[in-house]
Design an enzyme around this catalytic site. Structure first.
Site, mmCIF file in Angstrom:
data_model
loop_
_atom_site.group_PDB
_atom_site.id
_atom_site.type_symbol
_atom_site.label_atom_id
_atom_site.label_comp_id
_atom_site.label_asym_id
_atom_site.label_seq_id
_atom_site.Cartn_x
_atom_site.Cartn_y
_atom_site.Cartn_z
ATOM 1 N N ASP A 181 6.183 -14.984 -29.613
ATOM 2 C CA ASP A 181 5.961 -16.426 -29.558
ATOM 3 C C ASP A 181 4.579 -16.686 -30.131
ATOM 4 O O ASP A 181 3.578 -16.297 -29.521
ATOM 5 C CB ASP A 181 6.055 -16.953 -28.121
ATOM 6 C CG ASP A 181 6.033 -18.478 -28.059
ATOM 7 O OD1 ASP A 181 5.309 -19.093 -28.859
ATOM 8 O OD2 ASP A 181 6.734 -19.055 -27.209
ATOM 9 N N ARG A 242 19.398 -22.442 -29.976
ATOM 10 C CA ARG A 242 19.956 -23.344 -30.988
ATOM 11 C C ARG A 242 20.571 -22.514 -32.108
ATOM 12 O O ARG A 242 20.000 -21.525 -32.546
ATOM 13 C CB ARG A 242 18.871 -24.274 -31.555
ATOM 14 C CG ARG A 242 18.414 -25.367 -30.595
ATOM 15 C CD ARG A 242 19.516 -26.395 -30.370
ATOM 16 N NE ARG A 242 19.072 -27.499 -29.524
ATOM 17 C CZ ARG A 242 19.239 -27.559 -28.217
ATOM 18 N NH1 ARG A 242 19.826 -26.538 -27.595
ATOM 19 N NH2 ARG A 242 18.852 -28.612 -27.521
ATOM 20 N N ASP A 265 26.112 -18.774 -27.506
ATOM 21 C CA ASP A 265 26.487 -19.980 -26.776
ATOM 22 C C ASP A 265 26.275 -21.216 -27.646
ATOM 23 O O ASP A 265 26.722 -22.299 -27.302
ATOM 24 C CB ASP A 265 25.645 -20.099 -25.497
ATOM 25 C CG ASP A 265 26.085 -21.247 -24.616
ATOM 26 O OD1 ASP A 265 27.269 -21.277 -24.235
ATOM 27 O OD2 ASP A 265 25.251 -22.134 -24.314
ATOM 28 N N GLU A 270 28.172 -26.986 -34.802
ATOM 29 C CA GLU A 270 28.759 -26.826 -33.478
ATOM 30 C C GLU A 270 29.763 -27.945 -33.229
ATOM 31 O O GLU A 270 29.391 -29.118 -33.311
ATOM 32 C CB GLU A 270 27.646 -26.868 -32.430
ATOM 33 C CG GLU A 270 28.049 -26.357 -31.077
ATOM 34 C CD GLU A 270 26.849 -26.180 -30.160
ATOM 35 O OE1 GLU A 270 26.725 -26.985 -29.217
ATOM 36 O OE2 GLU A 270 26.045 -25.265 -30.396
ATOM 37 N N HIS A 289 28.645 -23.740 -25.621
ATOM 38 C CA HIS A 289 27.384 -24.405 -25.252
ATOM 39 C C HIS A 289 27.356 -24.742 -23.747
ATOM 40 O O HIS A 289 27.224 -25.896 -23.339
ATOM 41 C CB HIS A 289 27.199 -25.682 -26.071
ATOM 42 C CG HIS A 289 25.769 -26.100 -26.195
ATOM 43 N ND1 HIS A 289 25.215 -26.567 -27.360
ATOM 44 C CD2 HIS A 289 24.759 -26.117 -25.279
ATOM 45 C CE1 HIS A 289 23.944 -26.868 -27.166
ATOM 46 N NE2 HIS A 289 23.642 -26.601 -25.917
ATOM 47 N N GLY A 292 23.027 -24.212 -20.411
ATOM 48 C CA GLY A 292 22.016 -25.005 -19.719
ATOM 49 C C GLY A 292 22.436 -25.551 -18.378
ATOM 50 O O GLY A 292 22.034 -25.058 -17.329
#
Length: 331
Positions: A181, A242, A265, A270, A289, A292
């Site tokens: 990161d 994403r 996922d 999409e 998806h 979350g």
């Protein structure tokens, strides 16, 4: 004098994020004004229901809070977004007016991290293939490909809310955790109990690579053919972030060679095309998806918005506060 709380999402979304208990909590805090119009709220609807509010709660389907809308609530102090990214609702006008913004990325990230951990364990255990084998009448074939969450290296791409919680969950296991990161400092990584690496080195070392990066120009197709070539044979790639972060054509080529295993996922586009190889490759697990928040898990977001409001009223810090300068690196 009491406070007014505007709940701006449409009734269907309100029902997803709030249960009876949450409504009672809100009503104990102040006067609640609820959008009762069907369909995602138009700017005119937002302006109508935010009028005179001290605090506002937004969620999926709410559009940007423009100057015309904010002028209806001159005393507005904060917006609590009971969803993930705030990019769909914020405007510079919010911060110019001193209005604070809070995102539900934290509780949403917990669900993402928990899903990623589940995919990690199931993939290492070779559960997907073993399930198919037993369904077809077999029993032991494939057991030799089982691995455990023990003395292996897990690579985490992105140390935002989801990535950090995933790393926290992994600390329950005897594994090495490495992270990529650019925003994370070496000192911050050390405080998290993980090792910061450059992306190429992370890909070379990791047995599992889990993506938790935001969708920003810098991450578009960040994982491409050259990056996949660095990964170990039989490495596992998990994407709950994403789809745009992955070059899917390059990934499909790797999967067709049988060298990698992927759990996706999210895709780009999409959903994927009906004839996409991602739907049929035996070494690709595709979920719609769901990482979350789904069904009862969505209530985490509504509860978080209420908890943030309570923290603000008591003078505490906002756990999900978003500053204007953070937008460039947030999902």
């Amino acid at each position: 004098m009491g406070i007014t709380i505007a709940v701006l999402p449409d009734p269907v979304t309100q029902k997803r994020i709030f249960g009876e208990m949450q409504w009672k909590q809100l009503e104990a805090i102040g006067t609640v004004v609820r959008n009762d119009l069907d369909g995602y709220p138009t700017p005119e609807t937002l302006a109508r229901f935010i009028r005179g509010a001290d605090y506002a709660i937004t969620s999926w389907g709410c559009s940007k809070l423009t100057t015309d809308i904010l002028q209806q609530a001159p005393n507005l102090k904060a917006v609590f977004h009971a969803a993930g990214t705030v990019k769909g609702i914020v405007t510079p006008e919010l911060w110019q007016r001193g209005i604070r913004v809070s995102s539900g990325n934290g509780p949403l990230g917990r669900g993402v991290a928990e899903t990623a951990l589940g995919l990690t364990i199931a993939s290492l255990k070779n559960m997907w293939r073993l399930t198919q084998t037993t369904r077809e009448g077999g029993w032991n074939a494939g057991k030799e490909r089982i691995s455990e969450l023990y003395q292996i290296t897990i690579g985490v791409i992105g140390a935002g809310k989801a990535g950090r919680h995933y790393m926290e969950l992994l600390r329950c296991f005897e594994v090495s955790i490495v992270v990529y990161d650019p925003v994370l400092t070496t000192e911050q990584a050390k405080a998290l109990g993980v090792t910061k690496l450059e992306l190429d080195e992370l890909l070379r070392l990791s047995d599992v690579v889990s993506i938790h990066a935001p969708s920003i120009p810098e991450t578009y197709k960040m994982l491409n053919a050259a990056k996949f070539a660095l990964m170990k044979d039989d490495a596992i790639l998990i994407n709950t972030a994403r789809g745009s972060i992955v070059d899917e054509e390059a990934l499909i080529k790797e999967l067709q060679q049988g060298r990698l295993f992927a759990c996706l996922d999210v895709t780009d586009p999409e959903p994927p095309a009906a004839d996409s190889p991602l739907r049929s490759l035996p070494n690709c697990i595709l979920t719609p998806h769901i990482a979350g928040a789904v069904n009862n898990g969505v209530r985490r977001l509504g509860q978080f918005a209420i908890d943030e409001l309570s923290r603000m009223l008591s003078g505490g810090s906002l756990e999900g506060e978003v500053k204007e300068e953070q937008l460039a690196v947030l999902a």
